[in-house]
Write a protein that holds these residues in place. Structure first.
Motif, PDB file in Angstrom:
ATOM      1  N   PRO A   1      25.388 -23.179 -24.886  1.00 36.38           N
ATOM      2  CA  PRO A   1      25.182 -22.883 -26.273  1.00 36.38           C
ATOM      3  C   PRO A   1      26.482 -23.572 -26.946  1.00 36.38           C
ATOM      4  CG  PRO A   1      25.478 -20.773 -25.209  1.00 36.38           C
ATOM      5  CD  PRO A   1      25.400 -21.792 -24.174  1.00 36.38           C
TER       6      PRO A   1
ATOM      7  N   LEU B   1      26.012 -20.548 -11.444  1.00 37.64           N
ATOM      8  CA  LEU B   1      26.269 -20.874 -12.796  1.00 37.64           C
ATOM      9  C   LEU B   1      26.794 -22.411 -12.952  1.00 37.64           C
ATOM     10  CD1 LEU B   1      27.577 -17.921 -15.064  1.00 37.64           C
ATOM     11  CD2 LEU B   1      25.261 -18.731 -14.973  1.00 37.64           C
TER      12      LEU B   1
ATOM     13  N   LEU C   1      25.679 -13.501 -15.255  1.00 38.15           N
ATOM     14  CA  LEU C   1      25.417 -13.766 -16.762  1.00 38.15           C
ATOM     15  C   LEU C   1      26.583 -14.522 -17.577  1.00 38.15           C
ATOM     16  CD1 LEU C   1      25.782  -9.857 -16.388  1.00 38.15           C
ATOM     17  CD2 LEU C   1      23.928 -10.677 -17.930  1.00 38.15           C
ATOM     18  N   THR C   2      25.882 -15.086 -18.472  1.00 33.54           N
ATOM     19  CA  THR C   2      26.764 -16.129 -19.014  1.00 33.54           C
ATOM     20  C   THR C   2      26.702 -15.983 -20.680  1.00 33.54           C
ATOM     21  OG1 THR C   2      27.489 -18.379 -19.231  1.00 33.54           O
ATOM     22  CG2 THR C   2      25.171 -17.905 -18.944  1.00 33.54           C
ATOM     23  N   TYR C   3      27.052 -16.984 -21.515  1.00 33.24           N
ATOM     24  CA  TYR C   3      26.933 -16.963 -22.733  1.00 33.24           C
ATOM     25  C   TYR C   3      25.532 -16.748 -23.414  1.00 33.24           C
ATOM     26  CZ  TYR C   3      31.989 -17.963 -22.369  1.00 33.24           C
ATOM     27  OH  TYR C   3      33.424 -17.957 -22.236  1.00 33.24           O
ATOM     28  N   ASN C   4      25.550 -15.809 -24.225  1.00 32.29           N
ATOM     29  CA  ASN C   4      24.215 -15.840 -25.123  1.00 32.29           C
ATOM     30  C   ASN C   4      23.839 -17.076 -25.756  1.00 32.29           C
ATOM     31  OD1 ASN C   4      24.661 -12.932 -24.847  1.00 32.29           O
ATOM     32  ND2 ASN C   4      25.520 -12.611 -26.909  1.00 32.29           N
TER      33      ASN C   4
ATOM     34  N   ARG D   1      23.494 -13.104 -21.155  1.00 32.28           N
ATOM     35  CA  ARG D   1      22.611 -13.920 -20.847  1.00 32.28           C
ATOM     36  C   ARG D   1      22.399 -13.889 -19.462  1.00 32.28           C
ATOM     37  NH1 ARG D   1      21.832 -20.146 -20.782  1.00 32.28           N
ATOM     38  NH2 ARG D   1      23.791 -20.160 -21.373  1.00 32.28           N
TER      39      ARG D   1
END
Lengths: 84, 205
Positions: free
Chosen positions: A18, A73, B102-105, B134
């Motif tokens: 993002p 990730l 879990l990572t950035y929205n 997220r």
């Protein structure tokens, strides 16, 4: 020997970034460059000691896999590793 | 019910969780993160907050605290349950105790809101407060049976609208919303009690 290393950590290609998308939108809106695709990441500078180059690589790889990245990730790249 | 509430440097929902447990008639005590042995608890909470300032990634540095080794042993011995709330969920994923990450929205925002959720066949409402919420599911494992909480309107881009899940043995449970902030009627919402009751039911106590 004294070692200095530089490491780049970035989200894997299939994980949406993002922050990168926000930068792309700004580039489009300001007409700086509408075609840019941007990915953000983190940079780490590490200084340590090792007997030789092989041990130095092992140490840096261990730091990257166990602390600096989450394998679900992120991916990392050792940009530079040198003897000081 | 005896609850242990782990406090890391930067944990800021420990007190809320403690007071919620006490309100429900549970025994509760804090566990400082450098403890390497644990007393007997029915449930251990990893509460919300910003452990170690969330440096590097949310939950990344907390996983190296001595208490996490003790928690692994606690889980392995099947003495009770571990419940992660928000930052606790992130710590459990970082530790590899739960699948995924879990990572950035996706919307780039810190989301602080009351959110509608699907839980046990009903709709409930709980507060959320996170920027790295997220959920990214693992590539090579099917986790459909492990999901116990889903967003009605996905606020952060989580895979499959996942808001909370178990581990395979159902001894670890974690969620991004904050049930401890919806226990007292003064907060305007008491749906959080349902999550606490759910934990108690899972423990058959």
């Amino acid at each position: 020997m004294k070692i200095s290393a530089e490491v780049k950590v970035i989200l894997k290609d299939d994980i949406k970034d993002p922050a990168g998308l926000a930068v792309e939108n700004i580039l489009k809106r300001t007409n700086i460059d509408a075609e840019s695709s941007v990915r953000t990441g983190k940079f780490f500078s590490i200084k340590t000691f090792a007997q030789n180059r092989i041990e130095a690589m092992e140490k840096i790889n261990k730091i990257c896999t166990e602390v600096l990245t989450n394998p679900n990730l992120e991916q990392y790249e050792i940009i530079r590793i040198k003897e000081e | 019910m005896k609850a242990g509430i782990v406090v890391f440097p930067g944990t800021n929902c420990g007190r809320d969780t403690y007071e919620a447990c006490r309100f429900l008639g549970w025994n509760a005590e804090y566990i400082w993160h450098n403890k390497s042995t644990l007393k007997d608890y029915d449930v251990i909470f990893l509460p919300g907050g910003f452990s170690y300032g969330d440096y590097i990634r949310a939950g990344c540095l907390a996983k190296f605290s001595p208490v996490m080794t003790a928690i692994r042993e606690f889980i392995y011995s099947e003495k009770g349950m571990v419940a992660g709330i928000c930052n606790g969920f992130q710590i459990l994923c970082e530790s590899g105790l739960l699948e995924g990450a879990l990572t950035y929205n996706l919307n780039n925002k810190f989301i602080c809101d009351d959110i509608e959720l699907y839980f046990e066949g009903e709709e409930i409402c709980l507060p959320v407060a996170h920027k790295e919420g997220r959920y990214i599911k693992p590539k090579d494992t099917v986790i459909n049976d492990l999901i116990f909480l889903k967003y009605k309107r996905n606020p952060n881009g989580s895979d499959d609208d996942i808001a909370g899940l178990y581990d395979k043995k159902r001894k670890i449970l974690a969620l991004m919303p904050h049930p401890e902030r919806a226990v007292f009627k003064e907060t305007g919402n008491t749906d959080g009690i349902k999550i606490f009751n759910f934990i108690q039911k899972e423990l058959n106590l």
